[in-house]
Structures are given as C-alpha cells and as structure tokens.
Design a protein around this motif. Structure first.
Motif, PDB file in Angstrom:
ATOM      1  N   ILE A 221       0.829  -1.210   0.000  1.00 31.75           N
ATOM      2  CA  ILE A 221       0.000   0.000   0.000  1.00 31.75           C
ATOM      3  C   ILE A 221       0.860   1.255   0.000  1.00 31.75           C
ATOM      4  CG2 ILE A 221      -1.791   1.273   1.237  1.00 31.75           C
ATOM      5  CD1 ILE A 221      -1.763  -2.225   2.133  1.00 31.75           C
ATOM      6  N   HIS A 222       2.012   1.215   0.682  1.00 34.69           N
ATOM      7  CA  HIS A 222       2.912   2.377   0.709  1.00 34.69           C
ATOM      8  C   HIS A 222       3.443   2.690  -0.696  1.00 34.69           C
ATOM      9  CE1 HIS A 222       5.306  -1.272   1.369  1.00 34.69           C
ATOM     10  NE2 HIS A 222       6.326  -0.638   0.827  1.00 34.69           N
ATOM     11  N   VAL A 223       3.618   1.661  -1.525  1.00 37.61           N
ATOM     12  CA  VAL A 223       4.053   1.884  -2.902  1.00 37.61           C
ATOM     13  C   VAL A 223       2.974   2.651  -3.672  1.00 37.61           C
ATOM     14  CG1 VAL A 223       4.805   0.777  -5.044  1.00 37.61           C
ATOM     15  CG2 VAL A 223       5.427  -0.225  -2.838  1.00 37.61           C
ATOM     16  N   ALA A 224       1.708   2.288  -3.447  1.00 32.62           N
ATOM     17  CA  ALA A 224       0.608   2.989  -4.117  1.00 32.62           C
ATOM     18  C   ALA A 224       0.548   4.454  -3.691  1.00 32.62           C
ATOM     19  CB  ALA A 224      -0.716   2.290  -3.805  1.00 32.62           C
ATOM     20  N   LEU A 225       0.771   4.729  -2.396  1.00 33.31           N
ATOM     21  CA  LEU A 225       0.771   6.119  -1.938  1.00 33.31           C
ATOM     22  C   LEU A 225       1.872   6.922  -2.616  1.00 33.31           C
ATOM     23  CD1 LEU A 225       0.143   5.712   1.908  1.00 33.31           C
ATOM     24  CD2 LEU A 225      -1.502   6.360   0.145  1.00 33.31           C
TER      25      LEU A 225
END
Length: 422
Positions: A221-225
C-alpha cells in the motif's frame, strides 16, 4: 459418471470437519465460504472449526455449515522465528491429543484443513485415522528451514490442493515428493452480475484508483501512496480509495500509512475506508484497480477487479502473473516500483480506449477461468474421492485380515502348513 453425493449408511458418511485459522473475511476466508457452499451443495454436512468468533461465522452459517469455536494454535508470522517455532512444537503434544480426540468423536468421513498455518490438525487427522485434504493458499517464500517445517506436514495429507501453479511450485521445490498428491484448483470468485459501465472519460481527466487489501507491508500500500504522490508531481489528477483493515500486530503499519499520507500532502485525495463488504460498488466507482503486492499466491482482488470490468494494474509476481496476461487482461509492473505503477496509471489515463479494452477482456477472462460453480464442484469432488479412496482401502484391509483369521480358525493345521510350506 462420478456422483458427488457421499454414499453409506446414516449421516456419518456425509460429515466433514472443516478447519480454518481465521474468523475474518478476507481472501482465503471468503474462499473457504465458497468451498463450504460447494460441499453443502453436493450433499456434505460440514462442521467448521474456527479459533475465535468473528464475521466469518455468520457467512459460513448462511452457506449451510455448522460452526463452532475452539481454541487451537495458528502459525502467525510471530511464530515463524526459529525460537518461537521451537516453543510452539514443544507445547504441541497436549494440543494434538485434544484435537485427535475431537476428530474421533466427530465420526467424520474426512477433514478439510484450509491453509498451511494449522499443521497440528493434519497430524491429528492422521493419528485419528481420518482422511485429510489440505488446501494451501501460501506461495510466499520464507527461510528454507521454516519452509520445510510448513510443508512437511503435507506428507501426511491424502491430498493437497494448491490454489495456483505458483503455490504448487513452492511446495514441490521445497519437498519434491509432494508432487504426486498436489492438484491445482484456481480460486473461484463470485460474479455480482453485469457491472456498471465505466464512466465516460477523456484523456487527462481525473483518474479514480482503488486498492482493496489487508493493511500489511507485503500488500504494497505504501508503494501505491508514493505512486499517487509522483503522479500529482507530474500534474496528474488522481484519487485513491483504500479498503481494508489490519491483522492484529500490524497496527503500526496503518499508523505509518496515515503518517505517510500527511507527509506527502495527500489528505485531500486519499481515503481510508476500513473494512468494506461488498467491495463491488467501490470497484465500479473506480477507473483503475491497483494490486501492488510483493507476493500473492493467487490474487482474488485482481479477479474481482476484472469481473467489475475495470483495468487492473498489478505486481508481476507469482499468482498475479498467473491471473493477468500483461497487455491483454491487465497490466503487470515490477513489484515495489513506484515509477512503474505511476507509468501504468498514466498510460491508462492517456488512453481511455486501452483502459476499456483491458477491462472488457479482463472480465471475459475472469468469468471463463475463475467461475465459482466449477470451483465448488471441483472441491466437493476431490473431498469425495479422498474419502472413498480411504474407506475403500480400509474395507479391503479389514476384509483381507478377516479372511486370514477365519481361515486360521477353520483349518488351523492347514493354515499353519501353508504359511510354513516354502
């Protein structure tokens, strides 16, 4: 033609114990509900054992299962450290004896153990003489000693179901002898019907992204942010809806994500919805579905996005690469690549025709390859075949022993002579 209704006298031949490590309703949890519906629909009487109360119980009872809660150990991440795993094994004998007694009292024709994280049930089934099918949803590679410890109990299973070729490869690479007993059954994902058409969009219009996932580092999810922040730096108009909650012990990651949103100044475009069910309305409201995981044994969310006829951008890993054909039914990007994820979203933003084509092809692929009815039937068939093979072996063995005993009783001298007469 194989009849899927168990044979035999009384209800005992139709009873099956189903064991699952979680009371939640995420990927493998929802898949269990489909397995249970298939068993019920083909004449079985499943009793599902869960380690705690949770929303999965109502879902399973609605599918026709009897559910009971009984405490038993589950191999969580914290237990996969060498010292913790050793302590787990030292405390296992007492638990194993209790589970064995539970199985013997159940008078079940078979046991269905869902995931590798509850190995004591496999040992208990073998010691109780109950045929066991283990369904593996795990393709994540860990340190080899731990991988061996997770896979070794499968040598005691009568049948192993792998939810993807990727999962089978991990298991057979770890223990080659498992190959003969593993069968691949891709997950079956329910289709909510014809989806709402994508909203009309021109090149450069705002892009609505959605990510449905457990909040854990492995899901990316941090990659998507970071990708959303990069797209905004490039002048792109994007929003991101994140649906999901954490496993106990991963609350720190949720806090980190919220802090990251503040630091990247994304508060006005990123929304955390928490757990959402059903997810179809949010998927249909989106323009692109993101699955930026670092590892997936299958990829239920990717299939759900495909069924919603929305283009899916996913990591090129394990089961996701098995579900999506890059450039045809979705887009695959390098796992962990912020630039790759952002570039894929930008390409779909600039080319609505490509986005529509990927969405339409993805839906066609999903309905053809991952239909829920064929999944339910396959699971029920494998359980029935396993139970019958076990009972047939037991009957043949008992009959053979009984014939020898009767022969010795009727003609003891001749029986002794024949045994000795080389």
């Amino acid at each position: 033609m194989l009849s899927l209704r168990p044979r035999g006298q009384g209800d005992a031949s139709r009873r099956i114990v189903v064991v699952h490590p979680s009371p939640d309703v995420y990927g493998s949890d929802r898949q269990l509900a489909e397995s249970v519906e298939g068993l019920v629909g083909h004449g079985w009487l499943p009793e599902v054992v869960l380690p705690a109360e949770g929303p999965l119980r109502a879902l399973l009872e609605d599918r026709g299962a009897r559910v009971r809660v009984s405490d038993f150990p589950v191999l969580r991440k914290a237990l996969l450290r060498p010292r913790a795993f050793l302590l787990f094994m030292l405390r296992s004998p007492a638990t194993l004896w209790r589970l064995r007694a539970d199985l013997r009292r159940s008078d079940a024709a078979a046991i269905y153990v869902n995931t590798l994280t509850i190995p004591l049930w496999v040992f208990a089934a073998r010691s109780a003489g109950v045929p066991v099918v283990c369904h593996s949803h795990e393709a994540e590679l860990v340190a080899r000693p731990l991988q061996l410890a997770l896979a070794a109990p499968l040598l005691l299973a009568d049948r192993v179901i792998a939810n993807s070729v990727a999962t089978r490869t991990v298991l057979t690479t770890t223990i080659p002898r498992l190959s003969a007993r593993i069968v691949v059954v891709h997950n079956g994902i329910p289709d909510a019907g014809r989806p709402a058409p994508p909203r009309p969009r021109r090149a450069g219009d705002q892009v609505r992204l959605v990510l449905v996932s457990r909040l854990s580092p492995r899901k990316g999810i941090h990659v998507a942010l970071d990708a959303v922040a990069l797209l905004r730096e490039r002048g792109r108009s994007v929003t991101l809806d994140i649906c999901g909650s954490t496993f106990r012990g991963y609350e720190w990651y949720e806090r980190d994500l919220e802090t990251r949103v503040q630091e990247l100044d994304l508060s006005d475009v990123v929304t955390f919805h928490g757990f959402v069910a059903p997810t179809r309305p949010l998927l249909e409201a989106a323009d692109v579905v993101l699955v930026p995981s670092f590892g997936e044994s299958f990829g239920n969310v990717a299939v759900e996005g495909m069924l919603a006829a929305r283009p899916v951008v996913a990591s090129d890993v394990q089961g996701l690469a098995e579900v999506i054909e890059d450039g045809r039914s979705g887009i695959l990007v390098e796992p962990g690549s912020v630039e790759g994820l952002a570039d894929a979203v930008a390409s779909l933003s600039d080319d609505p025709v490509l986005a529509a084509r990927l969405g339409a092809t993805g839906r066609e692929e999903a309905t053809t390859r991952f239909g829920v009815e064929q999944y339910r039937s396959r699971i029920a068939t494998l359980l029935l075949q396993t139970a019958r093979a076990h009972n047939g072996f037991r009957r043949r063995t008992t009959s053979r022993v009984w014939r020898l005993v009767r022969s010795a009783q009727r003609r003891p001298g001749q029986a002794r002579y024949r045994y000795r007469g080389e």
